[in-house]
Design a protein around this motif. Structure first.
Motif, PDB file in Angstrom:
ATOM      1  N   PHE A 285     -34.720   2.820  15.633  1.00 32.50           N
ATOM      2  CA  PHE A 285     -35.318   4.181  14.758  1.00 32.50           C
ATOM      3  C   PHE A 285     -36.533   3.728  13.980  1.00 32.50           C
ATOM      4  O   PHE A 285     -37.061   2.634  13.366  1.00 32.50           O
ATOM      5  CB  PHE A 285     -34.255   4.453  13.442  1.00 32.50           C
ATOM      6  N   LYS A 286     -37.515   4.771  13.816  1.00 32.22           N
ATOM      7  CA  LYS A 286     -38.748   4.595  13.428  1.00 32.22           C
ATOM      8  C   LYS A 286     -38.420   4.960  11.919  1.00 32.22           C
ATOM      9  O   LYS A 286     -37.744   5.988  11.524  1.00 32.22           O
ATOM     10  CB  LYS A 286     -39.886   5.522  13.892  1.00 32.22           C
ATOM     11  N   ALA A 287     -39.199   4.391  10.905  1.00 31.59           N
ATOM     12  CA  ALA A 287     -39.037   4.988   9.604  1.00 31.59           C
ATOM     13  C   ALA A 287     -38.905   6.300   9.060  1.00 31.59           C
ATOM     14  O   ALA A 287     -38.098   7.056   8.679  1.00 31.59           O
ATOM     15  CB  ALA A 287     -39.853   4.052   8.485  1.00 31.59           C
ATOM     16  N   GLN A 288     -40.002   6.890   9.772  1.00 33.56           N
ATOM     17  CA  GLN A 288     -40.236   8.174   9.521  1.00 33.56           C
ATOM     18  C   GLN A 288     -39.366   9.166  10.285  1.00 33.56           C
ATOM     19  O   GLN A 288     -38.729  10.255   9.504  1.00 33.56           O
ATOM     20  CB  GLN A 288     -41.546   8.556  10.428  1.00 33.56           C
ATOM     21  N   GLU A 289     -38.521   8.922  11.194  1.00 35.69           N
ATOM     22  CA  GLU A 289     -37.487   9.694  11.909  1.00 35.69           C
ATOM     23  C   GLU A 289     -36.254   9.609  11.051  1.00 35.69           C
ATOM     24  O   GLU A 289     -35.716  10.545  10.662  1.00 35.69           O
ATOM     25  CB  GLU A 289     -36.898   8.684  13.348  1.00 35.69           C
ATOM     26  N   ILE A 290     -36.115   8.428  10.343  1.00 33.32           N
ATOM     27  CA  ILE A 290     -34.862   8.304   9.248  1.00 33.32           C
ATOM     28  C   ILE A 290     -35.098   9.201   8.212  1.00 33.32           C
ATOM     29  O   ILE A 290     -34.487   9.975   7.799  1.00 33.32           O
ATOM     30  CB  ILE A 290     -34.550   6.972   8.921  1.00 33.32           C
ATOM     31  N   GLU A 291     -36.412   9.257   7.621  1.00 32.72           N
ATOM     32  CA  GLU A 291     -36.846   9.979   6.308  1.00 32.72           C
ATOM     33  C   GLU A 291     -36.582  11.294   6.609  1.00 32.72           C
ATOM     34  O   GLU A 291     -36.294  12.278   5.946  1.00 32.72           O
ATOM     35  CB  GLU A 291     -38.046   9.599   6.178  1.00 32.72           C
ATOM     36  N   ASN A 292     -36.895  11.838   7.843  1.00 36.01           N
ATOM     37  CA  ASN A 292     -37.096  13.054   8.131  1.00 36.01           C
ATOM     38  C   ASN A 292     -35.496  13.937   8.483  1.00 36.01           C
ATOM     39  O   ASN A 292     -35.576  15.129   8.346  1.00 36.01           O
ATOM     40  CB  ASN A 292     -37.867  13.437   9.521  1.00 36.01           C
ATOM     41  N   ILE A 293     -34.778  13.061   8.726  1.00 38.32           N
ATOM     42  CA  ILE A 293     -33.381  13.644   9.148  1.00 38.32           C
ATOM     43  C   ILE A 293     -32.992  14.544   7.972  1.00 38.32           C
ATOM     44  O   ILE A 293     -33.052  14.093   6.659  1.00 38.32           O
ATOM     45  CB  ILE A 293     -32.255  12.668   9.208  1.00 38.32           C
ATOM     46  N   SER A 294     -32.774  15.964   8.311  1.00 39.72           N
ATOM     47  CA  SER A 294     -32.185  16.930   6.879  1.00 39.72           C
ATOM     48  C   SER A 294     -31.137  17.438   7.342  1.00 39.72           C
ATOM     49  O   SER A 294     -30.327  17.853   6.374  1.00 39.72           O
ATOM     50  CB  SER A 294     -33.344  18.017   7.006  1.00 39.72           C
TER      51      SER A 294
END
Ligand code: AGP
Length: 609
Positions: A285-294
């Motif tokens: 996972f890229k950090a951004q991918e995890i942050e973006n999960i809504s």
């Protein structure tokens, strides 16, 4: 889980190794191979596919040699391929190994060995062990194996051979079964009894950290301090069929009993330091991918769908993200609302369920990132998903899914914990609490399994009924659905699961005198409500079989039978509550004389729509 066999003695090894692999085929496989000590070197023949494919690869010109080893692979690290098939050699073909297990620290070891000049031909963890043994070799294979073992973490049962020492095989074991069969001027090695009992009933079952030096005339067993031990062989009385089932009457019971080990293997390398650390770097996972999960979608069928329902409760509670769970056959035809920030999770034990695969493809066509939780490396779901979190439950032979379901739950708990840590959804102290509670689960499952006879007695009431109900609130409802499916699919009793609060909206009309109702009341947060639902049933003559946490004695006098589960936080109870329900279904089906492993009308993997 894979299967390994070895032979050294007066006869030609190849036919005996082949027969041994055929006996282990039920363990599941995606590739097969053998290695034989020939006159000029070790002859390795391996292929992707089944034992029959290996025979084709060998052809008419049968390899000669009186010593060798064979392997059936259930892939863990590296997809099924000829290169990843065992046996693996080192830089020199003088060293060969077949291995069952998972070498946790293979990547750092591989890096270090590469730095020492070793070149690798596969993606497997096993090949690293072959090179490690070669690295430590100074003329004594046993010594180099024992040195290599000091460096590795993880589980293993392996056989090592060296062409410079043609008269011996070395094997070792940690957390994965390995046994040695004693013959007349010949000795045999195998992952399990099924491949040995044709030849001998005198067996050494290696214990953890033991190594063995095996020649055609002798077997020496060494403890972890490399001291020779005087061990007497056991005389095994099992027949071959019961050996394939590990001595259990059915594969289903064997797989229920394998659950603590399946959990430990699935945790291995991911949940460490007593649960204080969670590492799912394998998901990339890229950090951004995890942050973006809504939003999260979980899609699956049958038991895997029920695991997804538990995932919903978990993820919504811990990640505070909306989670939608859908059966794959519905998801794919309802034009689902997906957006760029949706994480789609598909769950499939076999990785080949047609509806689940179609749902995965639909999500990917819509541009979604798909994470798969599956038990089969190289399966269609594993190959087509963007990310894969494998369960290491080993082959599940019984149609009714048990250990795969439990490891699917564990995968969802670990994924939730991992995402929560990355999104800082919970304070670190709370994350560590969750991790350490997860780490304790295998031992708690063992505790419940040790009380199987208590559940068998409860099953005595169910067997004469043709319909029953399973009720629960919150997480208990998700588990009630799974318990009902287990009972239905193997005992043919019509079992319906209901949210306990729903009974009064119609189903209560079906509660007649004596009808069995399995009531899950493990969730402290809704215990009072669950108790009032139980009273509704009792008031109408229902017979309540209740499953609660230790300490909930208040229900003792309100129900007809009660089973106490080890106490833990409410959110972990699904991992424990499902165990007695699996046993309840199993013993009821046995009492009704049903073909437990192969129930009517069903197959293990539904690859058709
Ligand atoms: C479970 O006991 C059943 N055998 C069935 O519901 C199964 O879970 C379902 O077919 C999904 O299979 P999968 O996990 O291999 O996709």
């Amino acid at each position: 889980m894979s299967g390994i066999v070895g032979y050294i003695g007066k006869r030609q090894a190849y036919p005996l190794l082949l027969a041994g692999l055929q006996k282990l085929e039920y363990r599941g496989y995606d590739s097969a191979g053998i290695a034989l000590q020939g006159a000029d070197g070790i002859n390795i023949i391996k292929t992707k596919g089944k034992v029959a494919d290996l025979q084709k690869e060998v052809g008419a010109n049968l390899p000669v040699g009186n010593a060798g080893c064979g392997h059936l692979r259930w892939a863990t690290h590296g997809p099924p391929s000829k290169a990843n098939a065992h046996p693996h050699s080192a830089c020199s073909d003088d060293f060969v190994i077949v291995h069952n297990g998972i070498i946790e620290n293979y990547l750092p070891l591989r890096g270090w060995l590469a730095g020492e000049g070793h070149r690798f031909a596969s993606e497997t963890d096993t090949e690293v062990l072959a090179h490690l043994i070669e690295h430590y070799y100074r003329g004594d294979l046993l010594q180099s194996v024992q040195e290599a073992l000091q460096k590795i973490t993880g589980s293993f049962a392996f056989i090592a051979a060296c062409h410079k020492e043609k008269d011996r095989l070395i094997c070792a074991r940690r957390d994965t079964p390995l046994m040695i069969g004693l013959g007349e001027a010949e000795n045999f090695i195998s992952s399990d009894l099924a491949a040995l009992l044709h030849h001998t009933r005198k067996i050494h079952i290696l214990e953890n950290e033991e190594t063995a030096l095996i020649t055609s005339s002798a077997v020496k067993i060494y403890n972890s301090e490399c001291t020779v031990m005087q061990k007497r062989a056991q005389e095994i009385t099992w027949d071959v069929t019961s050996a394939e089932k590990g001595g259990y009457k059915h594969f289903m019971l064997k797989e229920i009993m394998e659950q603590p080990q399946a959990l430990r293997e699935t945790m291995r390398g991911r949940l460490s330091d007593g649960g204080q650390k969670i590492n799912l770097a394998e998901l990339n996972f890229k950090a951004q991918e995890i942050e973006n999960i809504s939003k999260i979608f979980i899609i699956a069928c049958g038991t895997a769908y029920h695991a997804g329902l538990v995932g919903k409760y978990l993820m919504e509670k811990i990640l505070r993200l909306p989670v939608e769970v859908d059966v794959a056959s519905e998801f794919r035809y309802r034009d689902p609302l997906l957006c760029a920030k949706t994480l789609v999770i598909v769950i499939s034990q076999s990785g080949e369920t047609a509806d689940t695969l179609a749902a995965l493809r639909l999500a990917r066509e819509r541009g979604q990132q798909v994470l798969a939780i599956t038990n089969v490396v190289g399966s269609s779901v594993a190959r087509e998903a963007d990310k894969v979190l494998f369960t290491w439950a080993g082959p599940e032979v019984a149609v009714a899914s048990t250990k795969a379901y439990l490891t699917q739950l564990l995968a969802l708990y670990m994924l939730t914990l991992y995402l929560a840590a990355k999104r800082q959804a919970l304070p670190p102290a709370r994350l560590k609490e969750i991790g350490s509670a997860l780490f304790k689960l295998p031992a708690q499952v063992e505790n419940i399994l040790s009380r199987e006879k208590e559940v068998a007695a409860i099953a005595g009431y169910l067997k004469r009924w043709e319909s029953t109900f399973f009720i629960g609130r919150n997480l208990d409802f998700a588990v009630a659905l799974e318990g009902a499916l287990k009972l239905k699919e193997i005992s043919y009793i019509h079992a319906e699961a209901y949210a306990a609060g729903e009974l009064k909206h119609g189903t209560l009309a079906l509660i007649v005198e004596g009808i069995p109702v399995v009531a899950l009341a493990t969730q402290k947060a809704v215990l009072e409500k669950s108790l009032s639902n139980i009273k509704e049933i009792k008031a109408r003559g229902g017979y309540v079989l209740c499953f609660v946490q230790e300490g909930m004695e208040a229900l003792q006098n309100e129900v007809d039978s009660i089973f106490y589960l080890p106490t833990t936080a409410d959110i972990f109870l699904p991992m424990l509550a499902v165990i007695p329900l699996q046993l309840l279904a199993y013993y009821t089906a046995v009492a009704r004389g049903c073909p437990v492993d192969n129930p009517r009308n069903l197959t293990k993997s539904i690859t058709v729509e």
